[in-house]
Design an enzyme around this catalytic site. Structure first.
Site, PDB file in Angstrom:
ATOM      1  N   THR A  15       1.139   0.322 -10.590  1.00 15.92           N
ATOM      2  CA  THR A  15       2.381   1.079 -10.428  1.00 15.92           C
ATOM      3  C   THR A  15       2.491   1.699  -9.042  1.00 15.92           C
ATOM      4  OG1 THR A  15       2.503   1.563 -12.756  1.00 15.92           O
ATOM      5  CG2 THR A  15       3.611   3.117 -11.322  1.00 15.92           C
ATOM      6  N   SER A  62      -2.825  -3.723 -13.479  1.00 20.84           N
ATOM      7  CA  SER A  62      -4.258  -3.659 -13.819  1.00 20.84           C
ATOM      8  C   SER A  62      -4.530  -4.136 -15.235  1.00 20.84           C
ATOM      9  CB  SER A  62      -4.813  -2.259 -13.575  1.00 20.84           C
ATOM     10  OG  SER A  62      -4.443  -1.360 -14.582  1.00 20.84           O
ATOM     11  N   THR A  95      -3.203   2.121 -13.193  1.00 19.02           N
ATOM     12  CA  THR A  95      -3.924   3.156 -13.941  1.00 19.02           C
ATOM     13  C   THR A  95      -4.464   2.664 -15.289  1.00 19.02           C
ATOM     14  OG1 THR A  95      -1.871   3.985 -14.905  1.00 19.02           O
ATOM     15  CG2 THR A  95      -2.625   5.044 -12.875  1.00 19.02           C
TER      16      THR A  95
HETATM   17  C1  SIN Z   1      -1.032  -0.918 -14.249  1.00 19.80           C
HETATM   18  O1  SIN Z   1      -2.059  -0.450 -14.717  1.00 19.80           O
HETATM   19  O2  SIN Z   1      -1.038  -1.813 -13.394  1.00 19.80           O
HETATM   20  C2  SIN Z   1       0.306  -0.438 -14.718  1.00 19.80           C
HETATM   21  C3  SIN Z   1       0.321   0.995 -15.024  1.00 19.80           C
HETATM   22  C4  SIN Z   1       0.014   1.896 -13.847  1.00 19.80           C
HETATM   23  O3  SIN Z   1      -0.413   1.509 -12.792  1.00 19.80           O
HETATM   24  O4  SIN Z   1       0.237   3.109 -14.045  1.00 19.80           O
END
Ligand code: SIN
Length: 333
Positions: A15, A62, A95
């Site tokens: 994100t 991720s 995240t």
């Molecule tokens: C991810 O983990 O790529 C999507 C969610 C985020 O980064 O908060």
């Protein structure tokens, strides 16, 4: 003029590198769009504080990260740290699985210099995007002499966490990460990191394993325990011939009677099985009246949640650790 300290900023997507259609889209956006040099280049105050270099081994959400990506990220960091003039490394990451990548690096890199992961809960296009402040704060932690010898760190929402303990506990709030009963290591205000705790020997002397340079790591699925979990599900997982298995049981990692026979046979045939809990806090008690770990040759995850127990088992299998020596890893991680 004193030269600026050198910092590597490594982008992997998420994100923090995402873009939405409008400022009010903070949960609807495309992750992993903005390259790391553009992302970090837009952070106010960063270029004045460090001489930056960039690397982008991966660019994805991720939730798509696999062990091939982990090997690529780890290798990029390892090679960068071969340069003694580098002060530290910041990794921007989605995240969702940030805690897993952080934990993998924590147990596979021995360098005393700071490696700090950060991310964002809102894309850069959203109102009150949290990414720029998180990157600046992570960089300031990576430049701090106090951050050395603590293993891999995670900085989110002005808090400094150890990769050993941190987890994502909220899936939309900017206050998404915490370290449960272990607590935070410190905080960052006005770009100034403050550590609340002295360096912890348990973090500095954590087990560090070398998984080698293979293209990926041994395959270890997680099977979730729940009311009515049945032997067919376990049989289907075992039929894929995994290298190891984490059973994320209920409560104390309890294994229901329906699974015990199959699980015990698989262990006797050589499968490495780790019993963890799907609960958020606690340490698994071995050899409870419900399951005899010693007799069946089952490992227990200690205080590790299933997703971190999986990472440690993958590293241990890749590093060729003997099964008889593996329980000690889980007890000390
Ligand atoms: C991810 O983990 O790529 C999507 C969610 C985020 O980064 O908060």
């Amino acid at each position: 003029m004193t030269p600026l300290p050198r910092l590597l900023i490594l982008g992997t997507g998420g994100t923090i590198a995402g873009a939405g259609a409008s400022p009010t889209d903070s949960t609807r956006y495309e992750a992993a769009k903005v390259p790391i040099a553009a992302l970090a280049g837009a952070v106010p105050g960063l270029a004045e504080r460090a001489e930056l270099s960039f690397a982008q081994p991966v660019q994805k959400g991720s939730y798509e990260i696999d062990s091939t990506d982990w090997q690529a990220i780890r290798e990029t960091v390892r090679q960068a740290l071969a340069d003694p003039t580098l002060a530290g490394v910041v990794i921007t990451h989605g995240t969702d699985t940030l805690e897993e990548t952080a934990f993998l690096l924590h147990h596979s890199l021995a360098d005393p210099r700071p490696v700090v992961l950060t991310g964002a809960m809102r894309p850069g296009t959203a109102l009150s995007a949290d990414g720029p402040a998180n990157v600046l704060n992570a960089a300031m932690v990576a430049l701090s002499p106090q951050a050395r010898e603590r293993g891999v760190l995670v900085v989110m929402n002005e808090r400094i966490h150890s990769a050993a303990w941190v987890g994502k506990r909220h899936f939309s709030s900017v206050q998404a990460f915490d370290s449960g009963s272990f607590g935070e290591l410190g905080s960052v205000a006005d770009a100034l990191p403050v550590f609340h705790r002295a360096s912890d020997p348990a973090l500095a002397r954590r087990p560090v394993l070398d998984p080698g340079h293979g293209p990926d790591l041994p395959r270890v699925p997680i099977l979730l325990g729940h009311a009515g979990v049945d032997a067919q599900t376990l049989a289907a997982v075992l039929a894929t011939r995994p290298a190891g298995l984490v059973f994320a049981g209920t409560g104390n990692g309890n294994v229901p009677a329906a699974l015990r026979g199959l699980l015990t046979r698989a262990i006797a045939e050589g499968l490495v099985v780790v019993r963890a809990s799907r609960g958020l806090e606690g340490t698994i008690t071995r050899d409870s009246p419900m399951f005899d770990d010693q007799a069946t040759g089952t490992l227990t995850a200690g205080r590790l949640p299933p997703q971190k127990a999986r990472v440690l088992l993958m590293l241990a299998l890749a590093a060729g650790v003997d099964r008889s020596a593996m329980q000690a890893l889980f007890d000390s991680a």
